[in-house]
Design an enzyme around this catalytic site. Structure first.
Site, PDB file in Angstrom:
ATOM      1  N   PRO A  88       3.085 -11.447  -3.980  1.00 41.86           N
ATOM      2  CA  PRO A  88       2.466 -11.973  -5.205  1.00 41.86           C
ATOM      3  C   PRO A  88       2.624 -13.481  -5.348  1.00 41.86           C
ATOM      4  CG  PRO A  88       3.882 -10.098  -5.691  1.00 41.86           C
ATOM      5  CD  PRO A  88       4.177 -10.516  -4.283  1.00 41.86           C
ATOM      6  N   GLU A 115      12.465  -5.655  -3.258  1.00 45.41           N
ATOM      7  CA  GLU A 115      12.216  -6.862  -4.065  1.00 45.41           C
ATOM      8  C   GLU A 115      11.535  -7.954  -3.242  1.00 45.41           C
ATOM      9  OE1 GLU A 115      13.119  -4.891  -6.943  1.00 45.41           O
ATOM     10  OE2 GLU A 115      12.769  -7.011  -7.385  1.00 45.41           O
ATOM     11  N   ARG A 153     -14.818  -5.639   8.335  1.00 46.09           N
ATOM     12  CA  ARG A 153     -16.236  -5.397   8.046  1.00 46.09           C
ATOM     13  C   ARG A 153     -17.088  -6.658   8.212  1.00 46.09           C
ATOM     14  NH1 ARG A 153     -18.432  -5.865   3.336  1.00 46.09           N
ATOM     15  NH2 ARG A 153     -19.328  -3.792   3.366  1.00 46.09           N
ATOM     16  N   ASP A 168     -23.398  -8.352   0.347  1.00 46.11           N
ATOM     17  CA  ASP A 168     -22.337  -7.817  -0.520  1.00 46.11           C
ATOM     18  C   ASP A 168     -22.056  -8.758  -1.687  1.00 46.11           C
ATOM     19  OD1 ASP A 168     -21.939  -5.630   0.988  1.00 46.11           O
ATOM     20  OD2 ASP A 168     -20.227  -6.402   2.100  1.00 46.11           O
TER      21      ASP A 168
HETATM   22  N1  LIG Z   1       0.154  -8.515  -5.194  1.00 53.27           N
HETATM   23  C1  LIG Z   1       0.453  -8.569  -3.862  1.00 53.27           C
HETATM   24  N2  LIG Z   1      -0.332  -9.169  -2.929  1.00 53.27           N
HETATM   25  O1  LIG Z   1       0.278  -9.037  -1.751  1.00 53.27           O
HETATM   26  N3  LIG Z   1       1.455  -8.365  -1.866  1.00 53.27           N
HETATM   27  C2  LIG Z   1       1.579  -8.054  -3.174  1.00 53.27           C
HETATM   28  C3  LIG Z   1       2.715  -7.301  -3.755  1.00 53.27           C
HETATM   29  O2  LIG Z   1       2.676  -6.933  -4.924  1.00 53.27           O
HETATM   30  N4  LIG Z   1       3.740  -7.071  -2.940  1.00 53.27           N
HETATM   31  C4  LIG Z   1       4.934  -6.333  -3.397  1.00 53.27           C
HETATM   32  C5  LIG Z   1       5.913  -7.196  -4.150  1.00 53.27           C
HETATM   33  C6  LIG Z   1       7.277  -6.587  -3.833  1.00 53.27           C
HETATM   34  C7  LIG Z   1       7.100  -5.616  -2.721  1.00 53.27           C
HETATM   35  O3  LIG Z   1       7.977  -5.927  -1.664  1.00 53.27           O
HETATM   36  C8  LIG Z   1       5.675  -5.754  -2.246  1.00 53.27           C
END
Ligand SMILES: Nc1nonc1C(=O)N[C@@H]1CC[C@H](O)C1
Length: 245
Positions: A88, A115, A153, A168
């Site tokens: 994230p 985490e 794709r 698209d």
């Molecule tokens: N939004 C997202 N975009 O790519 N990855 C995420 C995501 O939420 N990852 C998680 C956070 C902790 C756990 O380890 C995996």
């Protein structure tokens, strides 16, 4: 296009490899998918890949060493690939980003769990950090599959019709036009007559007008960012005139 995914749950990726556009593309060799489990790079009896966070707090953090060894093994097998960590905290990907990703020879995707990953691994061994959106998932596997699906794709030959990807949503910065199929008349309504008529120029104008109008209605931010040609401005004005309350 080569994809190597470092993941504690390799079986999840059968979603991509066993069916659909991605399954066919992989079967035909348009793309390759190799899976690597960090547990195979541990050396203790418990095959430890995570530990408690320094400073306290909930959850666990993925350890550096198994991931470091896994990345080194993958880089040796895929020397032209760059390492991307799904999190994230990464760059939020859109269609333009998927086109950039599709232009590269290969990617090593690191799918985290718990985490997340010890920051020292990211700083020393990760080239790019990507996010699929501002929300938190339980693992990086689904984000990795989202990226691979969106990218595969786009590869030449992956879709039945060369025009499919081009039309698209978000290609050319617009949302897609509405779609209809048989039968022509049902209780929910009838197919717009222009699509039945066989006038391909008129159909193309209608589809472009609908794409511009739908983007104007639902995602004006995309229009702001993209700008419009004179011809597109005319089509959008026609749409707005026809849809005034
Ligand atoms: N939004 C997202 N975009 O790519 N990855 C995420 C995501 O939420 N990852 C998680 C956070 C902790 C756990 O380890 C995996």
């Amino acid at each position: 296009m080569r994809f190597d995914v470092i993941t504690l749950f390799p079986d999840l990726f059968r979603i991509l490899s066993d069916q659909g556009v991605t399954g066919r593309a992989l079967a035909r060799g348009l793309a390759e998918l190799h899976l690597w489990n960090p547990r195979d790079f541990t050396h203790d009896v418990h095959r430890t890949v995570d530990d408690r966070p320094y400073g306290g707090g909930p959850g666990m953090v993925m350890k550096v060493e198994p991931l470091r060894e896994a990345i080194r093994a993958v880089r040796a097998a895929a020397p032209k690939s760059r390492v991307a960590y799904l999190s994230p905290q990464g760059r939020v990907l859109d269609q333009a980003a998927m086109l950039e990703i599709a232009a590269c020879p290969g990617w090593i995707l690191l799918a985290g769990r718990y985490e997340g990953v010890d920051e020292r691994l990211i700083e020393a061994h990760v080239d790019e950090e990507w996010s699929i959106g501002d929300y938190v998932l339980s693992g990086g596997e689904l984000p990795a599959m989202v990226v691979m699906d969106a990218v595969i794709r786009l590869l030449p030959g992956a879709l039945g019709h060369a025009d499919s990807a081009r039309q698209d949503s978000h290609m050319d910065g617009l949302l897609d036009c509405p779609h209809y199929t048989r039968p022509e008349r049902i209780e929910e309504g009838s197919v717009p007559s222009v699509l039945i008529g066989g006038d391909h120029a008129a159909i193309e104008r209608w589809r472009r007008r609908q794409a511009l109008g739908r983007t104007w209605q639902r995602r004006p931010d995309l229009l702001e960012r993209r700008g419009l040609s004179e011809a597109e401005r005319t089509l959008l004005d026609e749409f707005i005139l026809a849809h005034r309350e």
